[in-house]
Design a protein around this motif. Sequence first.
Motif, PDB file in Angstrom:
ATOM      1  N   CYS A 158       0.275   4.239   1.332  1.00  0.00           N
ATOM      2  CA  CYS A 158       0.484   4.675   2.761  1.00  0.00           C
ATOM      3  C   CYS A 158       1.917   3.952   3.468  1.00  0.00           C
ATOM      4  O   CYS A 158       1.561   4.889   4.463  1.00  0.00           O
ATOM      5  CB  CYS A 158      -0.707   4.470   3.573  1.00  0.00           C
ATOM      6  N   GLU A 187       0.922  -1.202  -0.048  1.00  0.00           N
ATOM      7  CA  GLU A 187       0.289   0.066   0.220  1.00  0.00           C
ATOM      8  C   GLU A 187       0.827   1.290  -0.522  1.00  0.00           C
ATOM      9  O   GLU A 187       1.685   0.927   0.786  1.00  0.00           O
ATOM     10  CB  GLU A 187      -1.009   0.526   1.116  1.00  0.00           C
ATOM     11  N   TYR A 210      -3.291   3.170  -4.862  1.00  0.00           N
ATOM     12  CA  TYR A 210      -4.042   2.108  -4.381  1.00  0.00           C
ATOM     13  C   TYR A 210      -2.856   1.670  -3.563  1.00  0.00           C
ATOM     14  O   TYR A 210      -1.377   1.777  -2.621  1.00  0.00           O
ATOM     15  CB  TYR A 210      -4.999   2.363  -3.726  1.00  0.00           C
ATOM     16  N   CYS A 259      -7.351   7.304   1.057  1.00  0.00           N
ATOM     17  CA  CYS A 259      -6.196   6.845   1.907  1.00  0.00           C
ATOM     18  C   CYS A 259      -5.093   7.625   1.074  1.00  0.00           C
ATOM     19  O   CYS A 259      -4.269   8.336   1.556  1.00  0.00           O
ATOM     20  CB  CYS A 259      -6.340   6.080   2.694  1.00  0.00           C
ATOM     21  N   CYS A 260      -4.961   6.489  -0.023  1.00  0.00           N
ATOM     22  CA  CYS A 260      -3.750   6.476  -1.010  1.00  0.00           C
ATOM     23  C   CYS A 260      -3.737   7.818  -1.429  1.00  0.00           C
ATOM     24  O   CYS A 260      -2.331   7.731  -1.831  1.00  0.00           O
ATOM     25  CB  CYS A 260      -3.542   5.397  -1.647  1.00  0.00           C
TER      26      CYS A 260
HETATM   27 ZN   LIG Z   1      -3.605   3.995   2.219  1.00  0.00          ZN
END
Ligand SMILES: [Zn+2]
Length: 1010
Positions: A516, A514, A563, A584-585
């Motif tokens: 993030c 991922e 992502y 989120c990403c």
């Molecule tokens: Zn993420």
Amino acid sequence: MKRLLLTFLIATALTVSPKAQDCRTVKSVETVSVEVPAGNAPRLPYRLWVEYSDGKGEYRQVRWLNASEATEAAEANPEMNPPGTAYKVRGFITGDNSTPNGYPVSAQVRVVEGAFTAPSNIPVAETLPIDQVRLEGSNRLTSNCQLDIDRLISLPVKQQLYNYRDTYGLPTEGYPEADGWDSPTTKLKGHGSGHYMSALAFAFASCQDPNKKDILRSNIKTMVNELRHCQELTFVWDDRLGRYWEARDFAPEEELKQMKGTWADFDRFKKDCRKYGYGYLNAIPAQHCALIEMYRAYNNEDWVWAPYYSVHKQLAGLIDIATYIDDKEVAAKALLTAKDMGLWVWNRLHYRTFVKSDGTQQERRAKPGNRHEMWNMYIAGEVGGMAESLSRLAEMTGTHEEKARLAEAANYFDSPAFFDPLARNIDAIRTRHANQHIPMVTGALRSFRNNNNPYYYNVAQNFWSMVQGRYRYAMGGVGNGEMFRQPYSQITSMCMNVTSWGGRDLHPEPTINETCCAYNLAKLTKDLNCFNPDDARYMDYYERVLYNQIVGSLNPTRYATVYQYAVGLDASKPWGNETPQSTCCGGTGAENHVKYQEAAYFVTNPAAEGNKEEPAIWVALYLPTTAYWKDMGVVVKQECQWPAEKSTIRIQQSPSALNAQFPAKFTMKLRVPYWATEGFDVKLNGRSIARHFQPSSYVEIPSRQWSEDDVVEVIMPFTKHIDFGPDKMEQSPAYEKGGKTEYAPLWTGAFMYGPLVMAATGIKSWDEATVDVAPDLSNITAKPMADYLNNGKDSSFFTLFTASGSPEAEAEKLKTLAFLPDYDGDKHLTHYFRMNLPTPPTASTASVPNGSPVDKSQLRELLLIAQSRIREQKAWDALTTKVPEYAPWAKNGYQRMEALYDDCRKHMDAPEGKYSQEEIDKVAGRLNIAINTMRPGNLPELEDMDELMQLLEKAKELPSDNAKANRAIGYATMVVRYVSDGSGTKDMIERATRQLKEVITEKHKEHQHK
Ligand SMILES: [Zn+2]
């Protein structure tokens, strides 16, 4: 596309094995001897320096055989290992055929008194901030940065404010509805606005165009003014209390116990923002933060998503703005807004929460507000970098008392269940959600600056080293789906990741690593480097994750990010996430590309002891940049391409620092990358400064008066090497009925050229990804990177021939594979190859301990894991009241493992000679896969979607103009993806199933009426 081809070529005859006699073999490996304070597991190096028979040397990854929970717990048990004891830990250099497990090594461990130490809490060095370092030239870095800035400018600022106005009861006319994960029906609202603010701040710091800078400044100002306006609505004086209404007054315990988080409740809550408590600032009502105190689950329609996660993004955004905006008034307002929210958090958690770590879960949850339980919840307890933001606030602002409270609040986000083992160097990473936990560690490290408690430093240091050895992939990323799996299982985990549908495995699913996680690991690494800037392992890793995954996660032609990064077999980058709020990403993606230069230079921190007299600069990354070192009044100019095999560095007097002393006197330290094993040189004014440069170290130009005529040249030809995974590739799911699932176990790794992971296109199966490799890589020829950059990227500069032109190889039809740096790749990339390596002539079973001809150590480790899981599950089965979501393991995966257990046990206990090495490896491989594909009890498995998938097939037959059906299909498709990734929940499956049933039944009734 032509551009993608022919940059790194492999020609390989698949049937020919390289000749053992002309191969490079391991001559020696550095010896390992460590001391460990009693009560801790030993810190063993994740890599070792290996010397070869041909006189060359390099660092190689090690797999230690102490990774099972039971082994680590025993090592860290002071009763079993009191001071004075000594023991050995066995391990193997991976990617070597001396034994089936690799080249054997061992570590001598001596248990001593005392504790793990930590450096001073005042870091030795700090980075030169982003606004003091300018990226230069025309290259992938500058063009990515431009794309990101332009995207940010194109987004309507008012859309980012929609949720705040809605949540604080202000009119929303003229404010477009937010979308993505900030849309009105997602409970993560505000996360995107937070990322947006951070990205604006970094873009402002990096932007060179005055017109664009004006737009960024104006948007920043609008955000800060409107957010403060919302926050001020919570400043409510209470006559009865004789003070302002505070966080602790909000939702008393009885009310809290009744509270829910449905959308109907949400609408009710937002009418009453004056009750949120002094300073509350968030795009969702304060009730969601409070619901966590009742241990409310993630993505249950009644409850929450991850409330403090989004609070963190907003705090970070305001702090980043305060750091980089040139308008003092706006900076002060942003900081004040963040501080007031920080103190709201302190107030709420100080008065309303506590920690109880002992007893059963039921006992721990008897009262609301046990932080041990709150932060250990899957996703609902995801708090991002709350500790980091609160610590930074304590460093930046407030009265003495406020600073103390902010620093205290940072450690209210400690997760004892995760931190306590880590502080003792016990691997508490396995099976946890990756991005829920990485920022917690970054927060722990930042809090160390304030609390000076070595516990927090050690949590971060131990975590970082564990990730390097046990979890990272070649590009620097971690995680399968969103989860950490078992230690040392990256290859198995990658191969077994598939898309399943209707009970069939369809194709490999390379959506691992991922974005993030890469973003947060880079931050943690940068922050650790501040405490130990002479240790090049940190920036070696930072370079790995930046040059491969981070730069490669932005589409170079149109703004789109990923992502999950695509890693594995025939992987295409899944472009999307086009706004900070999308996912989120999308959020971390918007920040990633406007701050590439954030860790290029470190300079001595004047606040640290002894630094004033001996200033130094660390050139940590070779990036084309102009850097302003304010304290010294100098400009450091680095001229190079990106990626660079040569860099020229010059020092000039800063025009804005006319009062500074020039020529300036300081030390310059230059990183010798881990991969710089041949031809590396640093010249000062044309003369080499050393005869030998140790890879993965800093070479120092001692303190001197620098003049504008001085020239430093760094020559660093990229070298070829392989980043081997820790485990062999031996199984893959059947993509077709009766398809191939078993493979000869082979070491699997990624080809690297200097810092770059090289990927090939056009490979469809693991058989095609099996290549013959000479251990000295003499069958690879490479040209300078500059050729690739200068020649329209279509020249072949990296070629591999099997068996160095042996007659057998030449007689075979050579197969040619096209390679390119992965950051530059897009579709159908293969990163990992099964490496057919020769067996060294010295290999003999004598190197296996006890002279046993068959090595069962891997099987033994796996059995220990299986045993502990069976124990956990049986203990849970024996409970009288069982909450299904708290079951240690989900049903199907557990059954798969249990079914294999007895057979594995039988192989383990059998007398010597009963089973061959191959038979032992085969059962171990199966057990490993079963262990790796198990999910915790709170998560659904692919099998749980059988009904949903059948309904989805049916619903797809409905007329395409049925809007309700389309929505239900869209949601269900998303749920299938989430559950496959490991982030879906049972609640989501139920909702998707219900919606599909509804539209299908409606259609059915309609049909009957006609
Ligand atoms: Zn993420």
